[in-house]
Design an enzyme around this catalytic site. Structure first.
Site, PDB file in Angstrom:
ATOM      1  N   TYR A 197     -12.132  51.586  24.422  1.00 47.36           N
ATOM      2  CA  TYR A 197     -12.112  52.229  25.750  1.00 47.36           C
ATOM      3  C   TYR A 197     -11.646  53.685  25.671  1.00 47.36           C
ATOM      4  O   TYR A 197     -11.726  54.411  26.661  1.00 47.36           O
ATOM      5  CB  TYR A 197     -11.203  51.477  26.739  1.00 47.36           C
ATOM      6  N   HIS A 251     -12.336  41.998  19.635  1.00 46.23           N
ATOM      7  CA  HIS A 251     -13.094  42.352  20.850  1.00 46.23           C
ATOM      8  C   HIS A 251     -14.387  41.548  21.023  1.00 46.23           C
ATOM      9  O   HIS A 251     -14.701  41.092  22.123  1.00 46.23           O
ATOM     10  CB  HIS A 251     -13.394  43.858  20.834  1.00 46.23           C
ATOM     11  N   LYS A 293      -7.520  45.724  21.796  1.00 48.24           N
ATOM     12  CA  LYS A 293      -8.531  44.932  21.077  1.00 48.24           C
ATOM     13  C   LYS A 293      -9.056  45.665  19.855  1.00 48.24           C
ATOM     14  O   LYS A 293      -9.214  46.892  19.877  1.00 48.24           O
ATOM     15  CB  LYS A 293      -9.704  44.611  22.013  1.00 48.24           C
ATOM     16  N   ASP A 305      -4.726  45.486  30.216  1.00 47.16           N
ATOM     17  CA  ASP A 305      -5.780  45.158  29.262  1.00 47.16           C
ATOM     18  C   ASP A 305      -6.585  46.403  28.910  1.00 47.16           C
ATOM     19  O   ASP A 305      -7.323  46.921  29.743  1.00 47.16           O
ATOM     20  CB  ASP A 305      -6.710  44.097  29.875  1.00 47.16           C
TER      21      ASP A 305
END
Ligand code: A2P
Length: 279
Positions: free
Chosen positions: A54, A112, A79, A49
């Site tokens: 990120y 997200h 996401k 994930d």
């Protein structure tokens, strides 16, 4: 490669399957993502994930490509961030993520955050449906959607998200949302399943863990498996990574489940999806 824990799967509403536990690749608090993900794959994780937000999709994709695993054996999730919601922008997000990952498809692609103030999540969802129909992504879903947000998507498009990934741990068990998911065939995934480590200080949970000869983290994660959620624990340590996946050799009793669910209920940091904004 050493033997890895056997992990059952959940079948999604589109017929694809995901493992019952995944690895949270967020490394905002430190750690080299390439090393972490390589070690998670070696420990047996087959559900990863990450997110464009990120800033580590390149390392995640490189670790998958270097792992020697069959591409079809790894479920890569990423996401779409708030800043790229909406028609057109959503395609830019997808293309950026595919380029970062260095993969020709994403297995699970999620919105997200709903960001209701922008009111773009229905348009964004229509784009995800198109990406799925074009074969660029296998399964589509959302994160942090409430029952009201989900209902709106379903009414507008008739396409039910395969997954809703939400904050979920014994401090924030999401009973009503999980019931809605079950009614509509949506698989629940849980972020911060260890309450960012806070749950590991619970004396009640530790006592239960001791009776099963497992760690407090394993008891907390097993609670999530038994309520039907897919936990996505993060850990920088290979031994803890492996332990967090090794949840299928013991079972909690109804009483133990109730005790674990009986801890105080509170969100970790006030990330209410109706208000919280992240771009
Ligand atoms: P570490 O990286 O040193 O293992 P969450 O997934 O809920 O956000 O929690 C992540 C935090 O929990 C990290 O600080 C991680 O630290 C810690 N953690 C993860 N697995 C374990 C474990 N099995 N035992 C103790 N701490 C853990």
């Amino acid at each position: 490669m050493a033997a890895v824990p056997a992990v059952p799967t959940h079948t999604l509403n589109d017929g694809n399957a995901i493992p019952a536990v995944g690895f949270g690749c967020y490394t905002g608090t430190g750690g080299d993502p390439a090393t972490l993900v390589a070690s998670a794959l070696a420990s047996g994780y087959r559900l990863l994930d990450t997110a464009l937000r990120y800033d580590n999709e390149d390392a995640v994709g490189a670790a998958v490509r270097a792992s020697g695993l069959d591409r079809d054996d790894v479920v890569v999730t990423t996401k779409l961030p708030g800043r790229l919601q909406g028609r057109g922008a959503a395609r830019e997000a997808l293309e950026t993520s595919l380029g970062n990952l260095g993969l020709d498809r994403i297995d699970l692609y999620l919105i997200h955050w709903p960001l209701p103030r922008l009111d773009l999540y229905v348009d964004t969802w229509r784009e995800l449906i198109a990406f799925r129909d074009e074969g660029l992504v296998r399964s589509i879903g959302v994160c942090n959607f409430t029952e009201a947000h989900l209902s709106r998507l379903i009414e507008a498009t008739v396409v039910v998200p395969a997954v809703n990934q939400v904050e979920l741990h014994p401090y924030w068990p999401q009973d009503a949302l999980r019931a809605f998911h079950a009614e509509h065939g949506i698989v629940t995934e849980g972020w911060s399943p260890l309450g960012r480590g806070a749950l590991l200080c619970s004396a009640e949970v530790t006592a239960i863990a001791e009776t099963h000869g497992v760690s407090t983290a394993q008891a907390v994660l097993r609670w999530q498996v038994q309520v039907g959620s897919v936990p996505l624990p993060k850990s920088s340590d290979p031994q803890r990574q492996r332990a967090n996946l090794d949840l299928f050799g013991f079972a909690l009793t109804d009483e133990e489940m109730a005790t674990i669910a009986g801890v105080d209920h509170e969100r970790l940091s006030g990330q209410d999806p109706d208000e919280y904004e992240e771009f």
